[in-house]
Design a protein around this motif. Structure first.
Motif, PDB file in Angstrom:
ATOM      1  N   GLY A  14       0.807  -1.218   0.000  1.00  0.00           N
ATOM      2  CA  GLY A  14       0.000   0.000   0.000  1.00  0.00           C
ATOM      3  C   GLY A  14       0.841   1.268   0.000  1.00  0.00           C
ATOM      4  N   MET A  17       6.104   3.144  -3.005  1.00  0.00           N
ATOM      5  CA  MET A  17       6.825   2.246  -3.920  1.00  0.00           C
ATOM      6  C   MET A  17       6.031   0.971  -4.158  1.00  0.00           C
ATOM      7  SD  MET A  17      10.739   2.632  -2.714  1.00  0.00           S
ATOM      8  CE  MET A  17      11.395   4.233  -2.277  1.00  0.00           C
ATOM      9  N   LEU A  37      -0.217  -3.370   6.244  1.00  0.00           N
ATOM     10  CA  LEU A  37      -1.002  -3.246   7.486  1.00  0.00           C
ATOM     11  C   LEU A  37      -2.459  -3.025   7.135  1.00  0.00           C
ATOM     12  CD1 LEU A  37       1.259  -0.924   9.655  1.00  0.00           C
ATOM     13  CD2 LEU A  37       0.826  -3.371   9.984  1.00  0.00           C
ATOM     14  N   ALA A  83       9.094  -4.525   0.298  1.00  0.00           N
ATOM     15  CA  ALA A  83       9.054  -3.062   0.123  1.00  0.00           C
ATOM     16  C   ALA A  83       8.483  -2.374   1.361  1.00  0.00           C
ATOM     17  CB  ALA A  83       8.234  -2.692  -1.110  1.00  0.00           C
ATOM     18  N   GLY A  85       8.669  -0.781   5.153  1.00  0.00           N
ATOM     19  CA  GLY A  85       9.680  -0.019   5.862  1.00  0.00           C
ATOM     20  C   GLY A  85       9.065   1.134   6.627  1.00  0.00           C
ATOM     21  N   ILE A  86       9.807   1.615   7.630  1.00  0.00           N
ATOM     22  CA  ILE A  86       9.420   2.846   8.327  1.00  0.00           C
ATOM     23  C   ILE A  86      10.641   3.754   8.413  1.00  0.00           C
ATOM     24  CG2 ILE A  86       7.444   2.038   9.698  1.00  0.00           C
ATOM     25  CD1 ILE A  86       9.404   1.638  12.053  1.00  0.00           C
ATOM     26  N   ILE A 134      14.059  -3.781  -0.630  1.00  0.00           N
ATOM     27  CA  ILE A 134      14.311  -2.344  -0.764  1.00  0.00           C
ATOM     28  C   ILE A 134      14.994  -1.876   0.521  1.00  0.00           C
ATOM     29  CG2 ILE A 134      13.323  -0.091  -1.318  1.00  0.00           C
ATOM     30  CD1 ILE A 134      12.530  -2.184  -3.391  1.00  0.00           C
ATOM     31  N   ALA A 135      16.256  -1.490   0.409  1.00  0.00           N
ATOM     32  CA  ALA A 135      16.989  -0.961   1.570  1.00  0.00           C
ATOM     33  C   ALA A 135      17.058   0.556   1.418  1.00  0.00           C
ATOM     34  CB  ALA A 135      18.358  -1.615   1.664  1.00  0.00           C
ATOM     35  N   SER A 136      18.242   1.160   1.378  1.00  0.00           N
ATOM     36  CA  SER A 136      18.332   2.622   1.223  1.00  0.00           C
ATOM     37  C   SER A 136      19.772   3.022   0.965  1.00  0.00           C
ATOM     38  CB  SER A 136      17.856   3.316   2.511  1.00  0.00           C
ATOM     39  OG  SER A 136      18.167   4.688   2.452  1.00  0.00           O
ATOM     40  N   MET A 186       6.778   8.793   2.770  1.00  0.00           N
ATOM     41  CA  MET A 186       7.810   8.514   3.778  1.00  0.00           C
ATOM     42  C   MET A 186       8.855   9.627   3.866  1.00  0.00           C
ATOM     43  SD  MET A 186      10.523   5.358   4.165  1.00  0.00           S
ATOM     44  CE  MET A 186       9.438   4.113   4.784  1.00  0.00           C
ATOM     45  N   LEU A 187       9.146  10.265   2.734  1.00  0.00           N
ATOM     46  CA  LEU A 187      10.259  11.212   2.701  1.00  0.00           C
ATOM     47  C   LEU A 187      10.112  12.297   3.768  1.00  0.00           C
ATOM     48  CD1 LEU A 187      12.884  11.814   1.224  1.00  0.00           C
ATOM     49  CD2 LEU A 187      11.610  13.304  -0.319  1.00  0.00           C
ATOM     50  N   PHE A 190      11.456  11.833   7.396  1.00  0.00           N
ATOM     51  CA  PHE A 190      12.876  11.886   7.759  1.00  0.00           C
ATOM     52  C   PHE A 190      13.282  13.269   8.280  1.00  0.00           C
ATOM     53  CE2 PHE A 190      13.058   8.364   4.591  1.00  0.00           C
ATOM     54  CZ  PHE A 190      13.634   7.400   5.407  1.00  0.00           C
TER      55      PHE A 190
END
Ligand SMILES: NC(=O)c1ccc[n+]([C@@H]2O[C@H](COP(=O)([O-])OP(=O)(O)OC[C@H]3O[C@@H](n4cnc5c(N)ncnc54)[C@H](O)[C@@H]3O)[C@@H](O)[C@H]2O)c1
Length: 248
Positions: A14, A17, A37, A83, A85-86, A134-136, A186-187, A190
Motif C-alpha cells: 500500500g 513504492m 497493514l 518493500a 519499511g518505516i 528495498i533498503a536505502s 515517507m520522505l 525523515f
C-alpha cells in the motif's frame, strides 16, 4: 498443479513504492499478492490477478498462513519483494529511545527474516526464485540523525548478501535496491521534528541528488522488475543503486 503465470508477493504493497511495484508487475502479466497493514486504499483494484491481504508482517504465524494459502492456490511462489519499511525522524542519538531503535529494527529487519523464511521453502521446492529487498542509499551515504534507520538498512543489505550465497545452490537469487530520496509520503518523515518539511524536501533531499530530482516510485518498480526477471538470471548478492547518483 501450478498456474502458468509467475506469482510474486509484495510487502508494503500500500506504500508509495509498493503501489508502483504492483502496477508494473501486473503489466508484466504476473499474479501479484500484496500485503500491508491496511490494503483498504487498494481494495477496488483487487482482481483475479491481484490478491490483497491486511497483514502485519511482524506476525510470523499469519505470514506463514498467507504464504501457505498462496502456494496451495497457485502451486508456485516465484518472487518476493520486501518493500515494507518505516522512517526515522532525524534525531541525535542521545534522544533516541530504545523503543524507537527496536521498532526500526523490527519493521525494517525482523520483517525480512519472517517473510524470507516463509517464502524460501516454496522456492526451493521448485528450484527457482528471486527475492528483492528495498533498503536505502543511506546505508552507504548516511545523513546525520538517522543512525537507527541507517543501521537497519545496512542489516537489510547484509542479510540479502548472506542469503544470496546460501540460496545460490537452489537457484534462488537475492538482491537489494538502494533508493535515493524518493517521492513518497515517507520522505517527509525523515525531517527533524520541528523542521519545515517542504523546505527540507527541496533544500536537503532534492539538492542532494546529482541528477536533480527525487526518485519516482516507478524508477524503483522498474528496477524490481529487472531483478525479478530472467534478464537478471546471473545477478545475485548485488545492490542496485537507484538514487540519481546520491551515493556518489
Ligand atoms: N521514500 C524514500 O525516500 C525512501 C528512500 C530510501 C529507501 N526507502 C525504502 O523504500 C521502502 C518503501 O518505502 P516507501 O517510500 O514506499 O514508504 P511508504 O511509507 O509509502 O510505504 C511503506 C509501507 O510499509 C507498510 N508497513 C509498515 N509496517 C508494516 C508492517 N509491520 N506490516 C505490513 N506493512 C507494513 C506501511 O503501511 C506502508 O504502506 C522502505 O523500505 C523504505 O525504507 C524509502
Amino acid at each position: 498443479m501450478a498456474v502458468d503465470q509467475q506469482v510474486v508477493i509484495v510487502t508494503g504493497a500500500g506504500g508509495g513504492m509498493g503501489q508502483a511495484i504492483l502496477k508494473h508487475l501486473l503489466e508484466q502479466g504476473k499474479i501479484v499478492v500484496g500485503l500491508d497493514l491496511s490494503v483498504a486504499s487498494l481494495a477496488d483494484r483487487e482482481s483475479d490477478v491481484l490478491q490483497l491481504h491486511d497483514v502485519n508482517v511482524l506476525h510470523e504465524d499469519k505470514v506463514n498462513e498467507v504464504f501457505q494459502n498462496i502456494y496451495d492456490k497457485y502451486g508456485r511462489i516465484d518472487g518476493l519483494v520486501n518493500a515494507i519499511g518505516i522512517a526515522q525522524a532525524a534525531t541525535p542519538i542521545e534522544d533516541v529511545s530504545i523503543n524507537e531503535w527496536n521498532r526500526l529494527m523490527d519493521v525494517n529487519v525482523k520483517s525480512l527474516f519472517i517473510t524470507t523464511k516463509a517464502a524460501v521453502p516454496y522456492m526451493k521446492a521448485r528450484k527457482k526464485g528471486a527475492i528483492v529487498t528495498i533498503a536505502s542509499i543511506s546505508a552507504v551515504r548516511p545523513r546525520p540523525g538517522l543512525q537507527a534507520y541507517i543501521a537497519s538498512k545496512g542489516a537489510a543489505e547484509s542479510f540479502s548478501r548472506g542469503l544470496a550465497i546460501e540460496l545460490a545452490p537452489h537457484q534462488i537469487r537475492v538482491n537489494t535496491i538502494h533508493p535515493g530520496p524518493a517521492d513518497t509520503q515517507m520522505l517527509s518523515q525523515f525531517a527533524a521534528p520541528n523542521a519545515d518539511v517542504e523546505q527540507t524536501k527541496q533544500e536537503v533531499f532534492v539538492q542532494s541528488v546529482p541528477l536533480g530530482r527525487l526518485v519516482a516510485p516507478a524508477d524503483i518498480a522498474g528496477a524490481v522488475c529487472y531483478l525479478l526477471s530472467d534478464a537478471a538470471s546471473m545477478v545475485t548478492g548485488t545492490t542496485l543503486h537507484v538514487d540519481g547518483g546520491r551515493g556518489l
